[in-house]
Motif scaffolding. Sequence first.
Motif, short mmCIF file in Angstrom:
data_model
loop_
_atom_site.label_atom_id
_atom_site.label_comp_id
_atom_site.label_asym_id
_atom_site.label_seq_id
_atom_site.Cartn_x
_atom_site.Cartn_y
_atom_site.Cartn_z
N ASP A 122 0.71 -1.22 -0.10
CA ASP A 122 0.06 -0.16 0.07
C ASP A 122 0.80 1.28 0.08
O ASP A 122 0.38 2.33 -0.42
CB ASP A 122 -1.00 0.10 1.17
CG ASP A 122 -1.98 -0.84 1.20
OD1 ASP A 122 -2.36 -1.47 -0.01
OD2 ASP A 122 -2.32 -1.59 2.14
N ASP A 123 2.14 1.34 0.44
CA ASP A 123 2.78 2.40 0.50
C ASP A 123 4.36 2.28 0.19
O ASP A 123 4.84 1.08 0.16
CB ASP A 123 2.77 3.05 1.68
CG ASP A 123 3.07 2.24 3.03
OD1 ASP A 123 4.18 1.74 3.11
OD2 ASP A 123 2.45 2.63 3.96
N TRP A 124 5.07 3.45 0.22
CA TRP A 124 6.38 3.23 -0.33
C TRP A 124 7.28 2.20 0.80
O TRP A 124 8.26 1.80 0.57
CB TRP A 124 7.11 4.68 -0.30
CG TRP A 124 6.35 5.30 -1.45
CD1 TRP A 124 5.58 6.49 -1.35
CD2 TRP A 124 6.21 4.93 -2.85
NE1 TRP A 124 5.07 6.87 -2.30
CE2 TRP A 124 5.62 6.08 -3.33
CE3 TRP A 124 6.61 4.01 -3.61
CZ2 TRP A 124 5.16 5.93 -4.81
CZ3 TRP A 124 6.38 4.14 -4.98
CH2 TRP A 124 5.33 5.14 -5.65
N SER A 169 15.85 3.11 -1.41
CA SER A 169 14.83 3.32 -0.08
C SER A 169 13.56 3.84 -0.32
O SER A 169 13.33 4.11 -1.50
CB SER A 169 15.66 4.56 0.81
OG SER A 169 15.52 5.83 0.07
N HIS A 170 12.52 3.59 0.51
CA HIS A 170 11.24 4.29 0.09
C HIS A 170 11.23 5.78 -0.07
O HIS A 170 10.36 6.12 -1.16
CB HIS A 170 10.42 3.95 1.38
CG HIS A 170 10.85 4.69 2.72
ND1 HIS A 170 11.79 4.39 3.61
CD2 HIS A 170 10.43 6.02 3.25
CE1 HIS A 170 11.87 5.23 4.41
NE2 HIS A 170 11.05 6.33 4.43
N PHE A 192 8.84 7.81 -8.71
CA PHE A 192 7.64 7.58 -9.04
C PHE A 192 6.92 9.08 -8.88
O PHE A 192 5.90 9.12 -9.87
CB PHE A 192 6.92 6.54 -8.50
CG PHE A 192 7.44 5.28 -8.85
CD1 PHE A 192 6.83 4.74 -9.98
CD2 PHE A 192 8.57 4.36 -8.15
CE1 PHE A 192 7.28 3.47 -10.38
CE2 PHE A 192 8.91 3.43 -8.49
CZ PHE A 192 8.40 2.57 -9.69
N GLY A 193 7.15 9.91 -8.15
CA GLY A 193 6.72 11.12 -8.00
C GLY A 193 7.06 12.01 -9.43
O GLY A 193 6.29 13.01 -9.66
N MET A 194 8.11 11.64 -10.23
CA MET A 194 8.63 12.34 -11.26
C MET A 194 8.00 12.04 -12.36
O MET A 194 7.99 12.49 -13.50
CB MET A 194 10.22 12.46 -11.61
CG MET A 194 10.86 13.11 -10.30
SD MET A 194 12.55 12.89 -10.67
CE MET A 194 13.13 11.52 -10.41
N LEU A 195 7.15 10.71 -12.33
CA LEU A 195 6.91 10.25 -13.56
C LEU A 195 5.25 10.84 -13.76
O LEU A 195 4.44 10.97 -12.77
CB LEU A 195 6.37 8.54 -13.34
CG LEU A 195 7.77 7.77 -13.30
CD1 LEU A 195 7.31 6.43 -13.03
CD2 LEU A 195 8.47 7.92 -14.71
N GLN A 196 4.69 10.90 -15.01
CA GLN A 196 3.53 11.55 -15.27
C GLN A 196 2.54 10.33 -15.16
O GLN A 196 2.64 9.43 -15.64
CB GLN A 196 3.42 12.13 -16.71
CG GLN A 196 4.45 13.06 -17.04
CD GLN A 196 4.31 13.60 -18.62
OE1 GLN A 196 3.86 12.96 -19.41
NE2 GLN A 196 5.16 14.65 -18.75
N PRO A 197 1.32 10.76 -14.31
CA PRO A 197 0.47 9.74 -14.13
C PRO A 197 -0.23 9.27 -15.27
O PRO A 197 -0.67 7.86 -15.68
CB PRO A 197 -0.73 10.23 -13.34
CG PRO A 197 0.00 11.65 -12.76
CD PRO A 197 1.28 11.84 -13.62
#
Length: 60
Positions: free
Chosen positions: A10-12, A38-39, A46-51
Amino acid sequence: MLFATLANVDDWVEMEYFAHYNEEYLKKYIKLENGIPSHDTLCRVFGMLQPEILQQLYKK
């Protein structure tokens, strides 16, 4: 990320734990030259990837 998602991670933090726990198995499919990220690193990458791009990949 795909294996962890399929395992209901569910999370990093859980994703990092999952990777450490399954490191030998993951090494069969990807190179981990610098070890498990690391998380915080997972979150940044993944925050840099476009959804929209990720959605397209899941549709295939």
